[in-house]
Design an enzyme around this catalytic site. Structure first.
Site, mmCIF file in Angstrom:
data_model
loop_
_atom_site.group_PDB
_atom_site.id
_atom_site.type_symbol
_atom_site.label_atom_id
_atom_site.label_comp_id
_atom_site.label_asym_id
_atom_site.label_seq_id
_atom_site.Cartn_x
_atom_site.Cartn_y
_atom_site.Cartn_z
ATOM 1 C CG ASP A 140 29.631 18.949 23.100
ATOM 2 O OD1 ASP A 140 29.808 17.938 22.393
ATOM 3 O OD2 ASP A 140 28.598 19.622 23.081
ATOM 4 C CD GLU A 141 26.237 14.113 23.373
ATOM 5 O OE1 GLU A 141 26.520 14.773 22.346
ATOM 6 O OE2 GLU A 141 25.449 13.168 23.365
ATOM 7 C CG ASP B 167 24.850 17.997 24.626
ATOM 8 O OD1 ASP B 167 25.959 18.396 24.232
ATOM 9 O OD2 ASP B 167 23.883 17.785 23.881
HETATM 10 MG MG MG Z 1 26.510 19.836 22.698
#
Ligand code: MG
Length: 366
Positions: A115-116, A17
């Protein structure tokens, strides 16, 4: 039973993350923003009070700003905050870079946001902790961005791990420590526990994972129905969910071949329309979108030509629009007479629909 199952679960799962992704990107690109509270979202003073916080840097968070907060409220909490409008094109490009790095480590990944992602690295011979360190290094090298990583043997624990030491941290939850880790967690940290469940637990006097583990499976079912079973296993650091690889390796397309060659443009357009309708139906059924449209044409001499058009955002899944787009590509390829044996439409650069934050109302999952 739980301990037995846990001991048998020898997977290696990472949850990765990026830290305050949108804010971190803007600070990277404009270092002056590093020393001020930064809110990614529209400034309410310039947009008639409209706007919401997509994310905020850690300075703004210290002042009480958080994702999904109204911009006016955020400004009240942090009057000296700097607002920067989100640039989703930029974030998507960086996301693609990061996903390419993930692919260096495993073939099995499940993106859950720009983003993960979850990565199942079981097949990789290196230790999971080594992989986490290498991965963080690669992301930093390529993007100058930091991330937090959780390392464990199932998805729930890996996710809890990445949240544990934010920002820029690694948390390893081995089978040996998992039960203790879970026992110490506040009840709200358990997956699926929202406001309602929290209130119920409060009435029941359940505050931590240890309290939760003391509840019988029957009691949990009485209070929470089938969710009770999930909680029962979560309290025992056990989760069977697989890392679902959403990436679509093969592209999605349809072709038509003709025993008697096509000679006129109306027939070509009608065929493209038919193909586009089928492809769109398939994409919609699978909840996918695509950024690259590929056209394939084979003529009577068995010459095959392909053309691809890539957009920064996914194509509108409208068969008429796609057929006209295909037709215009075809017209460029065959401005004069033609005899066509095959036509095809295919999407590539395909991704799940949910994985497309396109508006200000998409929040980062921090
Ligand atoms: Mg994040």
């Amino acid at each position: 039973m739980a301990e037995f199952l846990q001991a048998r679960d020898e997977r290696k799962i990472l949850h990765v993350d990026l830290d305050a992704f949108y804010a971190q990107v803007e600070m990277r690109d404009n270092p002056a923003l590093k020393t001020v509270p930064l809110i990614i979202g529209r400034d309410p003073d310039q947009h008639h009070g409209h706007g919401v916080v997509a994310t905020a840097n850690y300075l703004a968070r210290q002042a009480g700003v958080h994702s999904a907060m109204g911009s006016i409220e955020a400004k009240r909490a942090c009057p000296n905050a700097v607002f920067v409008a989100p640039d989703f094109d930029k974030y998507r490009q960086i996301s693609a870079q990061i996903h390419a790095i993930f692919a260096e480590f495993t073939d099995v990944m499940e993106p859950v946001a720009l983003d993960e992602a979850y990565l199942d690295v079981t097949a990789n011979p290196l230790a999971a902790t080594t992989l986490a360190a290498k991965l963080r290094h690669r992301i930093w090298q390529e993007t100058k961005l930091t991330c937090s990583v959780g390392v464990s043997y199932n998805k729930v624990l890996a996710k809890l791990g990445s949240e544990h030491h934010k920002p820029n941290g690694v948390t390893v939850i081995t089978p040996a420590v998992a039960l203790d880790f879970v026992a110490a967690l506040p009840i709200k940290e358990f997956r699926g526990v929202g406001k309602k469940a929290q209130e119920k637990f409060e009435k029941l006097g359940i505050q931590t994972g240890a309290d939760l583990r003391a509840m019988s499976q029957d009691d949990l079912r009485v209070h929470f129905g089938s969710f009770g079973d999930q909680l029962y296993w979560q309290a025992r650091a056990t989760h069977f969910g697989q890392v679902k690889d959403h990436r679509v390796r093969q592209s999605l397309g349809k072709e038509s071949t003709f025993e008697f060659p096509l000679h006129n443009r109306e027939q070509v357009l009608a065929t493209f329309k038919d193909l586009a309708t089928k492809v769109v139906a398939n994409m919609e059924k699978k909840h996918l979108v695509g950024r690259t449209l590929n056209i394939k044409v084979r003529d009577d001499d068995y010459q095959t030509q392909t053309r691809a058009v890539t957009q920064s955002v996914p194509f509108n899944l409208d068969p008429d629009f796609l057929a006209r787009k295909a037709q215009s590509i075809f017209d460029d390829l065959y401005p004069d007479d033609f005899a066509i044996r095959l036509l095809g439409i295919t999407f590539s650069n395909v991704s799940p629909q949910a994985f497309q934050p396109l508006s200000l109302f998409d929040f980062e999952n921090d």
